[in-house]
Enzyme design. Structure first.
Site, mmCIF file in Angstrom:
data_model
loop_
_atom_site.group_PDB
_atom_site.id
_atom_site.type_symbol
_atom_site.label_atom_id
_atom_site.label_comp_id
_atom_site.label_asym_id
_atom_site.label_seq_id
_atom_site.Cartn_x
_atom_site.Cartn_y
_atom_site.Cartn_z
ATOM 1 C CB SER A 53 -25.815 -29.851 -26.533
ATOM 2 O OG SER A 53 -26.895 -29.798 -25.608
ATOM 3 C CE1 TYR A 54 -28.079 -28.574 -21.704
ATOM 4 C CE2 TYR A 54 -27.678 -29.635 -19.616
ATOM 5 C CZ TYR A 54 -28.556 -29.178 -20.565
ATOM 6 O OH TYR A 54 -29.908 -29.315 -20.365
ATOM 7 C CB SER A 55 -22.283 -24.809 -21.932
ATOM 8 O OG SER A 55 -20.895 -24.764 -21.536
#
Length: 314
Positions: A53-55
């Site tokens: 999920s970054y970023s």
């Protein structure tokens, strides 16, 4: 040479500071990220932490930016075998949750972005209590059996769910968590200490704490009357108003002065000395921020100094 630490009962051996990849593709562009990764590994570092999920939270991003940058760096440097890559599943906008199907699809997507055929350490990023541990562990075990993942771990999970997960793996002979990534630092101890730490310790899990520097507060750069240009300034500054925050800063200042070391190094050294902790996670958006983090590998606090910090942070 800095001695590596064994990660729980796995055969992974890691540098005592895990480099956080949350800033890659966010506050550090590709060139800056490459420079930080180069400097970290040049100093002996080998443990890079990221998540699918970054970023996604940054304007214009969709998730996976950090993994993509790390993958490009691994390819450019040809050093995949020398680096322990940890990533996570459950929070990517397109791969939400911990259903068996999502875990497998998200792992494949992470592998593509990282440009590798295996993930060394794969975390469930945030537990989803509505999903049975049997389904989660079954999917993770399959990834291990086919060689896409070497070891599995958990982050942001309750003691009860962690215990249930470990018992299920043991009972069914499936892949078992080897590490835990808790929120843990000098101004946030109750997020790990107690039952969760007890479960981890009894099971032989290694802790790899995130927010190790409390969003920058434990670097010492946030002081009354100061303004810091950082995306995390608001989170760090809230500790300034607490009595505990002030006590901790005072103790850190005095111990740092005694060692002629940065405040951040002392804060990380306290964390690295706690039961179960193998390697705190900290990120750097510039090469100049790295030495204070890397110093944890060389700084050993005395029992008296550790006690002083423990009491100040109580």
């Amino acid at each position: 040479m800095t001695s590596l630490r064994k990660l729980g009962y796995s055969d992974l051996e890691v540098f005592p500071l895990s480099l956080g990849g949350n800033v890659f593709g966010w506050t550090a562009d590709e060139a800056a990220s490459f420079a930080v990764l180069d400097a970290y590994t040049a100093a002996g570092g080998n443990f890079v932490d990221t998540a699918d999920s970054y970023s996604a939270w940054a304007d214009g991003n969709s998730g996976g930016e950090s993994e993509t940058i790390i993958g490009k760096w691994l390819k450019a440097r040809g050093n995949r075998a020398d680096v322990v890559i940890a990533t996570k599943v459950s929070q990517h906008p397109e791969y939400q949750g911990l259903s068996a199907a999502n875990i497998k699809a998200a792992a494949d997507a992470s592998l593509r972005r990282l440009g590798t055929d295996h993930i060394d350490l794969y975390y469930t990023h945030f537990d989803k209590p509505e999903v049975p541990v049997e389904e989660i562990l079954g999917a993770l075990d399959e990834l291990v059996r086919v060689g896409k993942v070497r070891y599995i771990a958990a982050s942001n999970i309750s003691a009860e769910r962690l215990r249930a997960s470990l018992e299920f793996s043991e009972r069914e002979g499936l892949a078992r968590y080897v590490a835990l990534q808790p929120h843990y630092n000098l101004v946030s101890r109750d997020t790990y200490e107690g039952e969760l730490q007890d479960v981890a310790e009894r099971a032989g899990l290694a802790a790899v704490p995130y927010f190790a520097l409390a969003a920058g507060f434990l670097t010492g750069k946030y002081r009354p009357g100061t303004t810091v240009d950082s995306a995390r300034a608001e989170g760090a500054a809230r500790h300034l108003g607490s009595e505990r925050g002030q006590r901790v800063l005072t103790a850190l200042d005095e111990i740092a002065q005694a060692h002629d070391a940065p405040v951040a190094t002392v804060a990380l050294a306290w964390l690295a000395a706690q039961p179960t902790v193998a390697a705190p996670i900290a990120s750097a958006r510039t090469v100049e921020q790295l030495p204070a983090l890397l110093g944890v590998a060389e700084l050993t606090l005395t029992p008296e100094e550790l006690d002083r910090l423990t009491q100040a942070s109580a």
